[in-house]
Design a protein around this motif. Structure first.
Motif, mmCIF file in Angstrom:
data_model
loop_
_atom_site.group_PDB
_atom_site.id
_atom_site.type_symbol
_atom_site.label_atom_id
_atom_site.label_comp_id
_atom_site.label_asym_id
_atom_site.label_seq_id
_atom_site.Cartn_x
_atom_site.Cartn_y
_atom_site.Cartn_z
ATOM 1 N N GLY A 29 -6.217 16.402 22.517
ATOM 2 C CA GLY A 29 -7.667 17.109 22.173
ATOM 3 C C GLY A 29 -8.151 16.905 20.865
ATOM 4 N N ASP A 30 -7.117 16.433 19.820
ATOM 5 C CA ASP A 30 -7.195 16.007 19.024
ATOM 6 C C ASP A 30 -8.529 14.720 18.321
ATOM 7 N N THR A 31 -9.847 15.074 17.531
ATOM 8 C CA THR A 31 -10.974 14.029 16.967
ATOM 9 C C THR A 31 -10.607 13.803 16.410
ATOM 10 N N ALA A 32 -10.698 12.011 16.532
ATOM 11 C CA ALA A 32 -10.306 10.560 15.381
ATOM 12 C C ALA A 32 -11.600 9.500 15.146
ATOM 13 N N VAL A 33 -11.408 9.207 14.288
ATOM 14 C CA VAL A 33 -11.850 8.314 13.248
ATOM 15 C C VAL A 33 -11.638 6.662 14.640
ATOM 16 N N VAL A 34 -12.059 6.307 14.198
ATOM 17 C CA VAL A 34 -11.322 4.315 15.166
ATOM 18 C C VAL A 34 -11.622 3.634 13.082
ATOM 19 N N LEU A 35 -9.955 3.049 12.379
ATOM 20 C CA LEU A 35 -10.256 2.389 11.696
ATOM 21 C C LEU A 35 -9.453 0.911 11.802
ATOM 22 N N ARG A 36 -9.341 0.601 12.729
ATOM 23 C CA ARG A 36 -9.170 -1.162 12.716
ATOM 24 C C ARG A 36 -8.772 -1.101 14.128
ATOM 25 N N HIS A 37 -9.712 -2.347 15.041
ATOM 26 C CA HIS A 37 -9.195 -2.873 16.396
ATOM 27 C C HIS A 37 -7.852 -2.996 16.279
ATOM 28 N N GLY A 38 -6.563 -3.054 17.234
ATOM 29 C CA GLY A 38 -5.581 -3.174 17.732
ATOM 30 C C GLY A 38 -5.028 -4.452 17.986
ATOM 31 N N ASP A 39 -4.301 -4.741 18.503
ATOM 32 C CA ASP A 39 -3.697 -6.101 18.660
ATOM 33 C C ASP A 39 -3.981 -5.832 20.885
ATOM 34 N N ARG A 40 -4.143 -4.940 21.121
ATOM 35 C CA ARG A 40 -5.175 -4.593 22.059
ATOM 36 C C ARG A 40 -6.071 -5.023 22.567
ATOM 37 N N PRO A 41 -7.262 -5.698 22.864
ATOM 38 C CA PRO A 41 -8.712 -4.931 22.945
ATOM 39 C C PRO A 41 -9.608 -3.912 22.770
ATOM 40 N N MET A 42 -8.813 -3.017 23.595
ATOM 41 C CA MET A 42 -9.471 -1.839 23.906
ATOM 42 C C MET A 42 -8.612 -0.251 23.514
ATOM 43 N N TYR A 43 -7.620 -1.100 22.120
ATOM 44 C CA TYR A 43 -6.276 -0.145 22.267
ATOM 45 C C TYR A 43 -6.425 -0.204 20.778
ATOM 46 N N PRO A 44 -7.738 0.022 19.858
ATOM 47 C CA PRO A 44 -7.366 0.311 18.184
ATOM 48 C C PRO A 44 -6.870 0.762 17.743
ATOM 49 N N LEU A 45 -6.770 0.917 16.736
ATOM 50 C CA LEU A 45 -5.537 2.001 15.646
ATOM 51 C C LEU A 45 -7.367 3.021 15.274
ATOM 52 N N VAL A 46 -6.063 4.123 15.165
ATOM 53 C CA VAL A 46 -7.302 5.725 15.100
ATOM 54 C C VAL A 46 -6.482 6.423 13.895
ATOM 55 N N ALA A 47 -7.690 7.446 13.087
ATOM 56 C CA ALA A 47 -6.751 8.058 12.372
ATOM 57 C C ALA A 47 -7.840 9.673 13.317
ATOM 58 N N SER A 48 -6.321 10.514 13.067
ATOM 59 C CA SER A 48 -7.010 11.948 13.953
ATOM 60 C C SER A 48 -7.088 12.676 12.931
ATOM 61 N N LEU A 49 -8.629 13.652 12.501
ATOM 62 C CA LEU A 49 -9.294 14.261 11.971
ATOM 63 C C LEU A 49 -8.734 15.904 12.414
ATOM 64 N N LEU A 50 -9.719 16.204 13.110
ATOM 65 C CA LEU A 50 -10.324 17.656 13.607
ATOM 66 C C LEU A 50 -8.570 17.546 14.722
ATOM 67 N N ASP A 51 -8.079 19.135 14.958
ATOM 68 C CA ASP A 51 -7.512 19.539 16.354
ATOM 69 C C ASP A 51 -8.334 19.730 17.436
ATOM 70 N N ARG A 52 -7.396 20.292 18.446
ATOM 71 C CA ARG A 52 -7.930 20.396 19.573
ATOM 72 C C ARG A 52 -8.898 21.660 19.657
ATOM 73 N N GLN A 53 -8.288 22.646 18.302
ATOM 74 C CA GLN A 53 -9.152 23.794 18.220
ATOM 75 C C GLN A 53 -10.341 23.252 17.242
ATOM 76 N N GLY A 54 -10.815 22.144 17.141
ATOM 77 C CA GLY A 54 -11.429 21.511 15.373
ATOM 78 C C GLY A 54 -11.024 21.906 14.746
ATOM 79 N N GLY A 55 -10.319 22.122 13.917
ATOM 80 C CA GLY A 55 -9.285 22.394 12.883
ATOM 81 C C GLY A 55 -9.400 21.236 11.888
ATOM 82 N N GLN A 56 -9.105 21.191 10.885
ATOM 83 C CA GLN A 56 -9.279 20.365 9.883
ATOM 84 C C GLN A 56 -7.837 19.611 9.972
ATOM 85 N N LEU A 57 -7.483 18.899 10.440
ATOM 86 C CA LEU A 57 -5.864 18.445 9.602
ATOM 87 C C LEU A 57 -5.099 18.469 8.223
#
Length: 342
Positions: free
Chosen positions: A265-293
């Motif tokens: 349910g989190d909203t995240a931004v993609v930071l970098r590619h990962g070791d596997r093409p379709m599985y990047p490194l992400v950072a969650s920013l908002l929780d499932r209710q839309g609250g900022q972490l």
């Protein structure tokens, strides 16, 4: 024109990465956009326009070589968050993607140079109008439409006047909107096309993709995934869309700098590619209710939960990011986890 006074950047893995260096990197991307914007808006005022344009190209190459994932992060954020100076922003996005795609498609260096410089200048025949249209909700007026229709020819003529002698570059600028008109040419393998046809097809795909992800007053930008799918489905004649599939392969469906919904349910931004093409490194920013972490939560999506559920358009994320923090966070996590991304 703002002077290019940057010094060469240390390459990833050299041990020279630190916070100050990434402050410089982010500032240099902004400086490059400013320099390119001035050059495209005032081409006749530039002393030796061809040299200045080549200088911007070298600057771009240095920044992408320094850290491709950071380049993509900044480029996608730039494309999705502002319509100020849209024409220069669009040119920089297209030039960056063309540079990366030239590497992926293994183009000869001379074709790579023509492609990237054509991407920078394809709309030079309507730079001010393109900026105006980005803020305009109404359909173009008849007078505006005439300039839009003529801008490939106007751009080619202006570049010739400014001293550009690269015939392939000029031809690609003059034909960049005609590349998809012939279905047989569109379906032909790139290797069977002449240089002009090959580069026109690459640029036309990148141009449409970049336009789709960028917001304007008349419409919001699409998510990167929707944009890629639209490009691939539109161009996949006989399943032979080399450019669209190469774009997916190299840049990814969810490239650095784009937003995603995770399956927790989190909203995240993609930071970098990962070791596997379709599985990047992400950072969650908002929780499932839309609250900022309180602080971003890092996830290597290739090593377990959470996973990416869907891509999000920038307009769906009511949050302003500190890009310096995000880029440094991605670099830190990549070093601690699986090494630098692509």
């Amino acid at each position: 024109m703002p002077a290019n006074t940057h010094t060469p950047l240390a390459q990833p893995g050299s041990g020279a990465h630190d916070e100050n260096e990434y402050e410089d990197l982010l500032g240099l991307w902004s400086d490059l956009e400013t320099a390119l914007s001035w050059l495209l808006l005032h081409p006749r005022l530039a002393e030796d326009f061809p040299a200045k344009l080549r200088q911007c190209d070298r600057w771009l190459q240095d920044l992408v070589a320094h850290d491709t994932d950071a380049a993509l992060y900044l480029m996608f954020q730039l494309a999705a968050t502002s319509t100020v100076g849209y024409s220069a922003s669009h040119a920089l996005v297209c030039g960056t993607l063309c540079h990366i795609m030239a590497q992926e498609l293994k183009l000869p260096s001379v074709e790579r140079d023509s492609l990237v410089r054509a991407a920078f200048t394809m709309n030079i025949g309507m730079t001010a109008l393109q900026d105006e249209l980005a803020h305009q909700r109404e359909r173009p007026t008849a007078a505006q439409q005439r300039v839009i229709d003529a801008h490939p020819r106007l751009g080619m003529e202006l570049l010739e006047e400014l001293g550009i002698r690269d015939e392939v570059w000029l031809e690609v600028v003059g034909q960049h909107h005609a590349a998809g008109a012939d279905s047989e040419t569109r379906a032909a393998p790139l290797r069977l096309l002449g240089a002009e046809g090959r580069l026109c097809r690459i640029l036309a795909t990148i141009d449409r993709y970049a336009a789709m992800i960028s917001p304007r007053k008349s419409r919001i930008g699409r998510s990167s995934t929707d944009s890629v799918r639209a490009i691939v489905s539109q161009d996949a004649v006989d399943q032979n869309d080399e450019v669209g599939f190469a774009l997916v392969r190299r840049v990814g469906l969810c490239p650095p700098g784009t937003f995603v919904r995770l399956d927790n349910g989190d909203t995240a931004v993609v930071l970098r590619h990962g070791d596997r093409p379709m599985y990047p490194l992400v950072a969650s920013l908002l929780d499932r209710q839309g609250g900022q972490l309180a602080r971003p939560a890092l996830h290597h999506t290739g090593t377990g939960k959470p996973r990416i559920q869907s891509a999000l358009a920038r307009s769906a994320v009511p949050l302003e990011l500190n890009h310096r923090t995000m880029v440094r966070l991605g670099l830190y996590a990549a070093r601690r986890g699986h090494g630098l991304g692509a």
